[in-house]
Design a protein around this motif. Structure first.
Motif, PDB file in Angstrom:
ATOM      1  N   ARG A  65       0.836  -1.195   0.000  1.00  0.00           N
ATOM      2  CA  ARG A  65       0.000   0.000   0.000  1.00  0.00           C
ATOM      3  C   ARG A  65       0.876   1.252   0.000  1.00  0.00           C
ATOM      4  O   ARG A  65       0.588   2.233  -0.697  1.00  0.00           O
ATOM      5  CB  ARG A  65      -0.942   0.005   1.216  1.00  0.00           C
ATOM      6  CG  ARG A  65      -1.944   1.166   1.207  1.00  0.00           C
ATOM      7  CD  ARG A  65      -3.070   0.977   2.206  1.00  0.00           C
ATOM      8  NE  ARG A  65      -3.810  -0.246   2.010  1.00  0.00           N
ATOM      9  CZ  ARG A  65      -4.800  -0.392   1.116  1.00  0.00           C
ATOM     10  NH1 ARG A  65      -5.135   0.632   0.346  1.00  0.00           N
ATOM     11  NH2 ARG A  65      -5.422  -1.536   0.995  1.00  0.00           N
ATOM     12  N   SER A  66       1.937   1.195   0.749  1.00  0.00           N
ATOM     13  CA  SER A  66       2.845   2.344   0.792  1.00  0.00           C
ATOM     14  C   SER A  66       3.448   2.611  -0.589  1.00  0.00           C
ATOM     15  O   SER A  66       3.565   3.767  -1.023  1.00  0.00           O
ATOM     16  CB  SER A  66       3.918   2.071   1.851  1.00  0.00           C
ATOM     17  OG  SER A  66       5.091   2.745   1.547  1.00  0.00           O
ATOM     18  N   VAL A  67       3.815   1.552  -1.297  1.00  0.00           N
ATOM     19  CA  VAL A  67       4.389   1.711  -2.632  1.00  0.00           C
ATOM     20  C   VAL A  67       3.361   2.306  -3.595  1.00  0.00           C
ATOM     21  O   VAL A  67       3.646   3.281  -4.296  1.00  0.00           O
ATOM     22  CB  VAL A  67       4.898   0.361  -3.189  1.00  0.00           C
ATOM     23  CG1 VAL A  67       5.173   0.448  -4.684  1.00  0.00           C
ATOM     24  CG2 VAL A  67       6.163  -0.065  -2.448  1.00  0.00           C
ATOM     25  N   VAL A  68       2.174   1.759  -3.612  1.00  0.00           N
ATOM     26  CA  VAL A  68       1.186   2.221  -4.592  1.00  0.00           C
ATOM     27  C   VAL A  68       0.744   3.647  -4.271  1.00  0.00           C
ATOM     28  O   VAL A  68       0.530   4.460  -5.175  1.00  0.00           O
ATOM     29  CB  VAL A  68      -0.014   1.256  -4.707  1.00  0.00           C
ATOM     30  CG1 VAL A  68      -0.860   1.230  -3.475  1.00  0.00           C
ATOM     31  CG2 VAL A  68      -0.859   1.604  -5.931  1.00  0.00           C
ATOM     32  N   ASP A  69       0.661   3.980  -2.996  1.00  0.00           N
ATOM     33  CA  ASP A  69       0.320   5.361  -2.631  1.00  0.00           C
ATOM     34  C   ASP A  69       1.386   6.326  -3.127  1.00  0.00           C
ATOM     35  O   ASP A  69       1.090   7.398  -3.641  1.00  0.00           O
ATOM     36  CB  ASP A  69       0.174   5.499  -1.110  1.00  0.00           C
ATOM     37  CG  ASP A  69      -1.125   4.883  -0.597  1.00  0.00           C
ATOM     38  OD1 ASP A  69      -1.973   4.515  -1.437  1.00  0.00           O
ATOM     39  OD2 ASP A  69      -1.290   4.763   0.629  1.00  0.00           O
ATOM     40  N   SER A  70       2.638   5.906  -2.963  1.00  0.00           N
ATOM     41  CA  SER A  70       3.746   6.768  -3.376  1.00  0.00           C
ATOM     42  C   SER A  70       3.778   6.945  -4.887  1.00  0.00           C
ATOM     43  O   SER A  70       3.989   8.053  -5.403  1.00  0.00           O
ATOM     44  CB  SER A  70       5.054   6.175  -2.862  1.00  0.00           C
ATOM     45  OG  SER A  70       6.141   6.729  -3.550  1.00  0.00           O
ATOM     46  N   VAL A  71       3.572   5.859  -5.613  1.00  0.00           N
ATOM     47  CA  VAL A  71       3.562   5.948  -7.075  1.00  0.00           C
ATOM     48  C   VAL A  71       2.401   6.832  -7.537  1.00  0.00           C
ATOM     49  O   VAL A  71       2.566   7.690  -8.411  1.00  0.00           O
ATOM     50  CB  VAL A  71       3.458   4.543  -7.718  1.00  0.00           C
ATOM     51  CG1 VAL A  71       3.226   4.642  -9.212  1.00  0.00           C
ATOM     52  CG2 VAL A  71       4.727   3.745  -7.423  1.00  0.00           C
ATOM     53  N   ALA A  72       1.243   6.653  -6.925  1.00  0.00           N
ATOM     54  CA  ALA A  72       0.067   7.433  -7.317  1.00  0.00           C
ATOM     55  C   ALA A  72       0.302   8.923  -7.041  1.00  0.00           C
ATOM     56  O   ALA A  72      -0.060   9.780  -7.856  1.00  0.00           O
ATOM     57  CB  ALA A  72      -1.173   6.941  -6.569  1.00  0.00           C
ATOM     58  N   ALA A  73       0.933   9.223  -5.903  1.00  0.00           N
ATOM     59  CA  ALA A  73       1.184  10.626  -5.557  1.00  0.00           C
ATOM     60  C   ALA A  73       2.172  11.245  -6.536  1.00  0.00           C
ATOM     61  O   ALA A  73       1.983  12.376  -6.999  1.00  0.00           O
ATOM     62  CB  ALA A  73       1.709  10.723  -4.122  1.00  0.00           C
ATOM     63  N   GLY A  74       3.228  10.506  -6.846  1.00  0.00           N
ATOM     64  CA  GLY A  74       4.207  11.013  -7.799  1.00  0.00           C
ATOM     65  C   GLY A  74       3.605  11.222  -9.167  1.00  0.00           C
ATOM     66  O   GLY A  74       3.867  12.234  -9.836  1.00  0.00           O
ATOM     67  N   PHE A  75       2.768  10.293  -9.572  1.00  0.00           N
ATOM     68  CA  PHE A  75       2.122  10.389 -10.878  1.00  0.00           C
ATOM     69  C   PHE A  75       1.183  11.595 -10.917  1.00  0.00           C
ATOM     70  O   PHE A  75       1.173  12.360 -11.893  1.00  0.00           O
ATOM     71  CB  PHE A  75       1.355   9.101 -11.179  1.00  0.00           C
ATOM     72  CG  PHE A  75       0.556   9.152 -12.441  1.00  0.00           C
ATOM     73  CD1 PHE A  75       1.177   9.307 -13.673  1.00  0.00           C
ATOM     74  CD2 PHE A  75      -0.826   9.050 -12.403  1.00  0.00           C
ATOM     75  CE1 PHE A  75       0.431   9.364 -14.844  1.00  0.00           C
ATOM     76  CE2 PHE A  75      -1.577   9.105 -13.569  1.00  0.00           C
ATOM     77  CZ  PHE A  75      -0.948   9.264 -14.789  1.00  0.00           C
ATOM     78  N   ALA A  76       0.427  11.815  -9.852  1.00  0.00           N
ATOM     79  CA  ALA A  76      -0.481  12.973  -9.792  1.00  0.00           C
ATOM     80  C   ALA A  76       0.319  14.268  -9.933  1.00  0.00           C
ATOM     81  O   ALA A  76      -0.116  15.220 -10.596  1.00  0.00           O
ATOM     82  CB  ALA A  76      -1.258  12.963  -8.477  1.00  0.00           C
ATOM     83  N   GLN A  77       1.495  14.248  -9.333  1.00  0.00           N
ATOM     84  CA  GLN A  77       2.386  15.412  -9.427  1.00  0.00           C
ATOM     85  C   GLN A  77       2.840  15.619 -10.869  1.00  0.00           C
ATOM     86  O   GLN A  77       2.899  16.748 -11.355  1.00  0.00           O
ATOM     87  CB  GLN A  77       3.605  15.146  -8.545  1.00  0.00           C
ATOM     88  CG  GLN A  77       4.159  16.328  -7.807  1.00  0.00           C
ATOM     89  CD  GLN A  77       5.298  15.864  -6.885  1.00  0.00           C
ATOM     90  OE1 GLN A  77       5.089  15.030  -5.989  1.00  0.00           O
ATOM     91  NE2 GLN A  77       6.498  16.368  -7.129  1.00  0.00           N
ATOM     92  N   ASP A  78       3.180  14.511 -11.550  1.00  0.00           N
ATOM     93  CA  ASP A  78       3.599  14.589 -12.953  1.00  0.00           C
ATOM     94  C   ASP A  78       2.495  15.199 -13.812  1.00  0.00           C
ATOM     95  O   ASP A  78       2.753  16.047 -14.677  1.00  0.00           O
ATOM     96  CB  ASP A  78       3.938  13.197 -13.498  1.00  0.00           C
ATOM     97  CG  ASP A  78       5.175  12.612 -12.841  1.00  0.00           C
ATOM     98  OD1 ASP A  78       6.006  13.392 -12.319  1.00  0.00           O
ATOM     99  OD2 ASP A  78       5.320  11.371 -12.850  1.00  0.00           O
TER     100      ASP A  78
END
Lengths: 150, 150
Positions: free
Chosen positions: A96-109
DNA sequence: TATTGTTATACTCTATAACTATA
DNA sequence: TATAGTTATAGAGTATAACAATA
């Protein structure tokens, strides 16, 4: 200003976006498909067969995918209570921590990608794309709101 | 009508489009990356290194990619006239026929996808996406009009 | 010495077919 | 018999490191 046709614009934007997801996934030594898997598991505990349908893969491919995700500590297989042949796949805390981090980074992109747009332009493309996706989902009998990365 | 946020809408549309390219490529036993390779070769004869830069891959990956495309008769290696270490990769007639067919099928897919839109909506998203892509290309020092599938 | 491309190696991802355990 | 999942196998795609040929 030069102009692309609609097909080229959509093709290019899709390559760009896939690349963004891949780069964000790579920050955790993950891949696009691993990210899609974790994304699905955010709010569900599907069986292998259900995952195969959601990802459009053969069940044997999903079996290996889940193996590798489990080896990384991102998911675990939970025996089904009702059918002893079946397993449910669940996200671990690490996953969950990984997917949250990827999703947050992607939203930033995406935020940065759309920075040149006015609020009106943004609302306009969101609205138009949503209509396109809903029409496509209806025609293909898919539940748009139970799919993909989210 | 339910609504997606901008990030979700863009993510979903990009998965959808990649899937369309893959299905069209599969009609010729090809893949997405093979299609991108052939697409680049439509109007250029790049070296392996140039292809690696255009595709964002290591040169060794491109070497294998070109091997497999050549084995299928879609491309051929042409010795460089100016540098005997170097080769140029060129489309064969068979390769051109494949990429033309995939491009035509893909254009048809997009046509159908956008069928629910008015001409105004269509122009609007084309215009907005083009602006986004141009801004992104400028920021990353890329020539938008010399890239990807086309 | 530096660069271009290939090769050796290892891993992920994918499908097909055969298998097992259960239904 | 049919279904859920795994395993064996084969192949594409990818990166890293080492290499040969050329610059």
């Amino acid at each position: 200003m030069p102009e692309l046709n609609t097909t080229d614009a959509l093709a290019q934007i899709s390559f760009l976006i896939q690349d963004m997801v891949e780069r964000r996934a790579a920050e955790h030594e993950g891949s696009l498909i691993q990210t899609r898997l974790l994304g699905i598991l955010r709010d569900r505990k599907p069986t292998i067969n259900e995952l195969a349908a959601l990802l459009g893969l053969d069940k044997s491919s999903v079996s290996g995918l889940v193996d590798r995700a489990a080896k990384r500590g991102w998911v675990r297989r939970v025996p089904s209570m009702v059918d002893r042949r079946s397993v449910r796949v669940a996200l671990t805390d690490a996953g969950r921590s990984v997917v949250d981090s990827v999703a947050a980074g992607f939203a930033q992109d995406i935020e940065q990608l759309l920075a040149p747009l006015s609020d009106g332009d943004r609302d306009a493309i969101t609205d138009v794309l949503t209509r396109v996706l809903i029409a496509h989902a209806r025609e293909h009998g898919v539940d748009l709101f139970a799919n993909l990365v989210r």
